[in-house]
Write an enzyme that holds these catalytic residues in place. Structure first.
Site, PDB file in Angstrom:
ATOM      1  N   LYS A 113      -2.103 -19.386 -55.618  1.00  0.00           N
ATOM      2  CA  LYS A 113      -3.341 -20.060 -56.003  1.00  0.00           C
ATOM      3  C   LYS A 113      -4.111 -20.556 -54.778  1.00  0.00           C
ATOM      4  O   LYS A 113      -5.352 -20.544 -54.777  1.00  0.00           O
ATOM      5  CB  LYS A 113      -3.035 -21.211 -56.962  1.00  0.00           C
ATOM      6  CG  LYS A 113      -2.523 -20.740 -58.314  1.00  0.00           C
ATOM      7  CD  LYS A 113      -3.519 -19.805 -59.007  1.00  0.00           C
ATOM      8  CE  LYS A 113      -3.067 -19.399 -60.386  1.00  0.00           C
ATOM      9  NZ  LYS A 113      -4.040 -18.496 -61.066  1.00  0.00           N
ATOM     10  N   TYR A 144       4.132 -19.772 -56.375  1.00  0.00           N
ATOM     11  CA  TYR A 144       2.972 -19.878 -57.267  1.00  0.00           C
ATOM     12  C   TYR A 144       1.842 -20.638 -56.590  1.00  0.00           C
ATOM     13  O   TYR A 144       0.675 -20.230 -56.647  1.00  0.00           O
ATOM     14  CB  TYR A 144       3.386 -20.576 -58.564  1.00  0.00           C
ATOM     15  CG  TYR A 144       2.249 -20.743 -59.539  1.00  0.00           C
ATOM     16  CD1 TYR A 144       1.803 -19.668 -60.303  1.00  0.00           C
ATOM     17  CD2 TYR A 144       1.614 -21.973 -59.702  1.00  0.00           C
ATOM     18  CE1 TYR A 144       0.761 -19.816 -61.203  1.00  0.00           C
ATOM     19  CE2 TYR A 144       0.570 -22.130 -60.598  1.00  0.00           C
ATOM     20  CZ  TYR A 144       0.146 -21.052 -61.345  1.00  0.00           C
ATOM     21  OH  TYR A 144      -0.896 -21.199 -62.224  1.00  0.00           O
ATOM     22  N   SER A 155      -5.241 -13.070 -74.606  1.00  0.00           N
ATOM     23  CA  SER A 155      -4.519 -13.104 -75.880  1.00  0.00           C
ATOM     24  C   SER A 155      -3.926 -14.466 -76.198  1.00  0.00           C
ATOM     25  O   SER A 155      -3.524 -14.716 -77.339  1.00  0.00           O
ATOM     26  CB  SER A 155      -3.409 -12.044 -75.878  1.00  0.00           C
ATOM     27  OG  SER A 155      -2.471 -12.300 -74.842  1.00  0.00           O
ATOM     28  N   SER A 194      -8.018 -20.855 -60.825  1.00  0.00           N
ATOM     29  CA  SER A 194      -7.075 -21.356 -59.838  1.00  0.00           C
ATOM     30  C   SER A 194      -6.116 -22.317 -60.547  1.00  0.00           C
ATOM     31  O   SER A 194      -5.670 -22.054 -61.666  1.00  0.00           O
ATOM     32  CB  SER A 194      -7.834 -22.025 -58.694  1.00  0.00           C
ATOM     33  OG  SER A 194      -6.956 -22.534 -57.721  1.00  0.00           O
TER      34      SER A 194
END
Length: 270
Positions: A150, A146, A14, A132
């Site tokens: 990844k 975070y 979106s 990634s």
């Protein structure tokens, strides 16, 4: 209905990178299904069909993948883009908050991948493109959780690609650098902030806002995603935009020099 065109399923379509990827895949000749947790508020995007999906919910994932296969008859490409950022020192976030990051950024990818693999294997064809990040291969202070999510996707994707390649399926990585999206504004803030980290956290937040503002256009990342989806001989990793230079530096620079550069860029004491 069924289609003779290849079908791409893009999570988190979106806005940002997901939106750009969905439009680029339409341009490349795909029937594209985009997902959002509230599809009624997403789009409309030309050529993109939106459906509801929460990648953190097992039943939602199963239902969404089943719906795409039933409506279109196939899934040729899955782009695992849905995710969100988190900031603050690692000590400042609760384990519950850390689990939420992993439930979306890591287990969301695992859920989606498991849901499409049997379909792709049965057709002996398919691409799973996992989004990634530049922090998937370098450290980033004040983004430890975070970065860990990844890094996890990097290892998962490379290992899985070896498992499924003989069955006609490839698992590939796209590694964006800082990208001009709402990433920084939507990042989760630590739920147990500590005064000891306050000054450096604020400095990092200012630096991150500037990096995102001056970051790559999402269309640059979308171009790498289309390449991963369509290249006859795909690469395991596609560094997008500014990420490529950092990849080269990480590979070639001595560890001590790279470490000092990370600290310098983040305003940390030598």
């Amino acid at each position: 209905m069924t289609t003779n065109k290849p079908v791409a399923l893009v999570t988190g379509a979106s806005s940002g990178i997901g939106k750009a990827a969905a439009l680029a895949l339409v341009e490349a000749g795909y029937d594209v299904v985009g997902t959002s947790r509230d599809a009624a508020k997403a789009g409309p995007l030309p050529g993109v069909t939106f459906i509801d999906l929460d990648v953190a919910d097992d039943d939602s994932v199963t239902a969404a993948v089943g719906e795409v296969i039933e409506r279109f008859g196939r899934i040729d490409v899955l782009v695992n883009n849905a995710g969100f950022g988190s900031g603050g020192a690692a000590e400042e976030s609760s384990l519950a908050q850390d689990r939420k990051v992993f439930d979306i950024n890591v287990f969301g990818v695992l859920r989606m991948t498991k849901a499409v693999l049997s379909h792709m294997r049965s057709r002996r064809s398919g691409r799973i493109v996992n989004i990634s990040s530049i922090v998937g291969f370098i450290p980033m202070p004040y983004m430890a959780v975070y970065a860990a999510s990844k890094h996890a996707i990097e290892g998962y994707s490379e290992s899985l690609d070896h498992e499924v390649r003989e069955h006609g399926v490839r698992v590939l990585l796209v590694e964006p650098a800082w990208t001009n999206t709402s990433f920084e504004a939507n990042a989760t803030q630590p739920d147990h902030p500590l005064p000891i980290y306050a000054r450096q956290r604020r400095a990092f937040e200012q630096q991150m806002a500037e990096a995102v503002k001056n970051g790559d256009d999402p269309a640059i990342v979308a171009k790498a995603i289309v390449a991963a989806a369509t290249d006859v001989k795909p690469k395991l990793r596609y560094a997008a935009g500014q990420s490529g230079r950092v990849h080269t530096l990480r590979r070639l620079a001595p560890a001590g020099i790279f470490d000092r550069q990370i600290r310098k860029l983040n305003g940390l004491p030598a």
